[in-house]
Motif scaffolding. Structure first.
Motif, PDB file in Angstrom:
ATOM      1  N   PHE A  19       2.308 -11.093  -3.214  1.00 43.66           N
ATOM      2  CA  PHE A  19       2.640 -10.804  -4.382  1.00 43.66           C
ATOM      3  C   PHE A  19       2.041 -12.069  -4.982  1.00 43.66           C
ATOM      4  O   PHE A  19       2.761 -13.261  -5.531  1.00 43.66           O
ATOM      5  CB  PHE A  19       3.636  -9.981  -5.247  1.00 43.66           C
ATOM      6  CG  PHE A  19       4.400  -8.894  -4.436  1.00 43.66           C
ATOM      7  CD1 PHE A  19       4.121  -7.548  -4.528  1.00 43.66           C
ATOM      8  CD2 PHE A  19       5.725  -9.215  -3.865  1.00 43.66           C
ATOM      9  CE1 PHE A  19       5.056  -6.891  -4.365  1.00 43.66           C
ATOM     10  CE2 PHE A  19       6.545  -8.388  -3.838  1.00 43.66           C
ATOM     11  CZ  PHE A  19       6.124  -7.424  -3.273  1.00 43.66           C
ATOM     12  N   GLY A  42      16.260 -13.188  -5.313  1.00 38.77           N
ATOM     13  CA  GLY A  42      14.430 -13.277  -5.024  1.00 38.77           C
ATOM     14  C   GLY A  42      14.142 -13.004  -3.406  1.00 38.77           C
ATOM     15  O   GLY A  42      13.637 -13.942  -3.243  1.00 38.77           O
ATOM     16  N   ALA A  43      14.797 -13.424  -2.462  1.00 40.43           N
ATOM     17  CA  ALA A  43      14.799 -13.499  -1.496  1.00 40.43           C
ATOM     18  C   ALA A  43      14.500 -12.501  -0.693  1.00 40.43           C
ATOM     19  O   ALA A  43      13.547 -13.046  -0.018  1.00 40.43           O
ATOM     20  CB  ALA A  43      16.205 -13.485  -0.780  1.00 40.43           C
ATOM     21  N   GLY A  44      14.328 -11.477  -1.291  1.00 43.72           N
ATOM     22  CA  GLY A  44      13.461 -10.702  -0.456  1.00 43.72           C
ATOM     23  C   GLY A  44      13.743  -8.892  -0.209  1.00 43.72           C
ATOM     24  O   GLY A  44      13.308  -8.348  -0.246  1.00 43.72           O
ATOM     25  N   LYS A  45      15.307  -8.617  -0.836  1.00 44.35           N
ATOM     26  CA  LYS A  45      16.053  -7.881  -0.305  1.00 44.35           C
ATOM     27  C   LYS A  45      15.175  -6.724  -0.560  1.00 44.35           C
ATOM     28  O   LYS A  45      14.784  -5.842   0.304  1.00 44.35           O
ATOM     29  CB  LYS A  45      16.953  -8.239  -0.607  1.00 44.35           C
ATOM     30  CG  LYS A  45      17.645  -9.075  -0.090  1.00 44.35           C
ATOM     31  CD  LYS A  45      19.305  -9.425  -0.801  1.00 44.35           C
ATOM     32  CE  LYS A  45      19.111  -9.553  -2.137  1.00 44.35           C
ATOM     33  NZ  LYS A  45      18.830 -10.943  -2.957  1.00 44.35           N
ATOM     34  N   THR A  46      15.238  -5.833  -1.590  1.00 40.57           N
ATOM     35  CA  THR A  46      14.524  -5.329  -2.585  1.00 40.57           C
ATOM     36  C   THR A  46      13.016  -4.686  -1.897  1.00 40.57           C
ATOM     37  O   THR A  46      12.739  -3.659  -1.853  1.00 40.57           O
ATOM     38  CB  THR A  46      14.667  -4.785  -3.930  1.00 40.57           C
ATOM     39  OG1 THR A  46      15.758  -5.469  -4.321  1.00 40.57           O
ATOM     40  CG2 THR A  46      14.195  -3.725  -4.518  1.00 40.57           C
ATOM     41  N   THR A  47      12.232  -6.009  -2.035  1.00 40.25           N
ATOM     42  CA  THR A  47      10.611  -5.525  -1.106  1.00 40.25           C
ATOM     43  C   THR A  47      11.053  -5.127   0.165  1.00 40.25           C
ATOM     44  O   THR A  47      10.601  -3.403   0.673  1.00 40.25           O
ATOM     45  CB  THR A  47      10.241  -7.068  -1.077  1.00 40.25           C
ATOM     46  OG1 THR A  47       9.761  -7.343  -2.499  1.00 40.25           O
ATOM     47  CG2 THR A  47       8.640  -7.112  -0.532  1.00 40.25           C
TER      48      THR A  47
HETATM   49  N1  LIG Z   1       5.958  -5.843  -7.209  1.00 43.74           N
HETATM   50  C1  LIG Z   1       5.961  -6.887  -7.424  1.00 43.74           C
HETATM   51  N2  LIG Z   1       4.765  -7.922  -7.963  1.00 43.74           N
HETATM   52  C2  LIG Z   1       4.861  -9.054  -7.960  1.00 43.74           C
HETATM   53  N3  LIG Z   1       6.196  -9.974  -7.178  1.00 43.74           N
HETATM   54  C3  LIG Z   1       6.869  -9.228  -7.041  1.00 43.74           C
HETATM   55  C4  LIG Z   1       7.837  -7.534  -6.959  1.00 43.74           C
HETATM   56  N4  LIG Z   1       8.212  -7.385  -6.249  1.00 43.74           N
HETATM   57  C5  LIG Z   1       9.192  -9.090  -6.300  1.00 43.74           C
HETATM   58  N5  LIG Z   1       8.114  -9.662  -6.416  1.00 43.74           N
HETATM   59  C6  LIG Z   1       8.371 -10.685  -5.664  1.00 43.74           C
HETATM   60  O1  LIG Z   1       8.503 -11.460  -4.291  1.00 43.74           O
HETATM   61  C7  LIG Z   1       9.967 -11.687  -4.769  1.00 43.74           C
HETATM   62  C8  LIG Z   1      11.358 -11.134  -4.069  1.00 43.74           C
HETATM   63  O2  LIG Z   1      11.422 -10.104  -4.954  1.00 43.74           O
HETATM   64  P1  LIG Z   1      12.787  -9.064  -3.977  1.00 43.74           P
HETATM   65  O3  LIG Z   1      12.807  -7.704  -5.709  1.00 43.74           O
HETATM   66  O4  LIG Z   1      12.493  -8.383  -3.266  1.00 43.74           O
HETATM   67  O5  LIG Z   1      13.991 -10.209  -4.276  1.00 43.74           O
HETATM   68  P2  LIG Z   1      15.736  -9.678  -4.079  1.00 43.74           P
HETATM   69  O6  LIG Z   1      15.990 -10.445  -2.593  1.00 43.74           O
HETATM   70  O7  LIG Z   1      16.133  -8.295  -3.911  1.00 43.74           O
HETATM   71  O8  LIG Z   1      16.212 -10.179  -5.173  1.00 43.74           O
HETATM   72  P3  LIG Z   1      17.358  -9.167  -6.532  1.00 43.74           P
HETATM   73  O9  LIG Z   1      18.824  -9.819  -5.286  1.00 43.74           O
HETATM   74  O10 LIG Z   1      17.584 -10.796  -7.621  1.00 43.74           O
HETATM   75  O11 LIG Z   1      17.080  -8.178  -6.615  1.00 43.74           O
HETATM   76  C9  LIG Z   1       9.901 -12.014  -5.588  1.00 43.74           C
HETATM   77  O12 LIG Z   1       9.785 -13.809  -6.252  1.00 43.74           O
HETATM   78  C10 LIG Z   1      10.004 -11.889  -6.455  1.00 43.74           C
HETATM   79  O13 LIG Z   1       9.996 -12.219  -8.876  1.00 43.74           O
END
Ligand SMILES: Nc1ncnc2c1ncn2[C@@H]1O[C@H](COP(=O)(O)OP(=O)(O)OP(=O)(O)O)[C@@H](O)[C@H]1O
Length: 257
Positions: A17, A43-48
């Protein structure tokens, strides 16, 4: 696990992103009817990765295979039809609907009825409706909320709303269920009930991939765990292997146990 056994295969997935590399070359496989966890710090990327598997995002590079079929970049509604169900980190129920109606929405991908059919009300529309209502009540019974079917979903305690969301995801008949932090906000009793529910779901033949911060739950019910850290796969293994991993302790659990 050989490739032939993989039900879900993540192969070299990258997603950025802007300047943030949310995922970099992530690969792993999930065997059929396994409960697999994706863990890692904020912020590890799990939800992505969940968003890529469920069709909300397209990967910049890499592939996702479901039962041998490449599914990355396909629209969400197609992926629901192909057997992917999911819940969300922040529960997303319809606030103006009852619990039962929320679950009925999940059947949409499995019924033939469109707007015109509903207006004309062919005889089969009534049959489909009765079938969907009966199945929805069975699912509510399975998650322990049959008695709450007629209540407004938003009036339920938060933990119950999570269960409604799981029932709705099951209504689409998933082969793969993605649960995004299902235990967040649940008390100990609700978490125990969730643990039993997830194992019951697996016993019905559904493969489960969950993102979870509750380590007790994760270690208890998961067959395998993938650890992400800053977009990269840091470790993968059984709960016992992950607990014994120095790298995981340092990056994720802060060296203390
Ligand atoms: N739509 C988006 N636009 C910009 N940056 C994003 C977007 N989605 C995720 N990110 C960034 O990508 C990185 C991974 O985010 P993600 O939400 O996948 O992490 P996560 O492991 O699910 O975190 P959490 O445990 O806090 O939910 C983070 O730095 C986040 O800020």
């Amino acid at each position: 696990m050989s490739v032939g056994e993989a039900f879900l295969k993540i192969d070299g997935v990258c997603k950025a992103f802007g300047g943030v590399q949310a995922l970099y070359e992530v690969s792993f496989s999930v065997a059929p009817r396994h409960i697999h966890a994706l863990i890692g710090p904020n912020g590890a990327g799990k939800t992505t990765l969940f968003n890529i598997i469920s069709g909300a995002f397209t990967p910049d590079r890499g592939s996702v295979f479901l039962d041998g079929v490449a599914i990355h970049g396909r629209p969400m509604h197609e992926l629901v039809r192909r057997g992917i169900g999911r819940t969300f980190q922040n529960v997303e129920l319809f606030s103006t609907m009852t619990v039962l109606e929320n679950v009925l929405v999940g059947f949409h991908s499995r019924t033939r009825c469109g707007l015109l059919d509903a207006m004309v009300r062919w005889p089969w529309v009534g049959r489909e409706e009765r079938w969907a209502r009966q199945r929805a009540m069975e699912l509510l019974d399975m998650v322990g909320l049959a008695n709450a079917a007629q209540r407004m979903a938003v009036d339920l305690p938060f933990g119950w709303q999570r269960l409604v969301e799981i029932a709705r995801a099951l209504a689409s008949g998933p082969k793969l269920l993605l649960l995004d932090e299902p235990a967040a906000g649940l008390n100990a009793v609700e978490t125990e009930r969730l643990s039993q529910l997830v194992q019951k779901i697996r016993s019905l033949g559904v493969t489960v991939l969950l993102v979870e911060h509750d380590m007790n739950l994760t270690m208890d019910i998961c067959d395998r765990i993938v650890v992400l850290d800053r977009g990269r796969k840091l470790a993968e293994g059984t709960p016992r292997e992950i607990q014994a991993s120095e790298a995981v302790m340092e990056a994720y659990l802060g060296k203390k146990r």
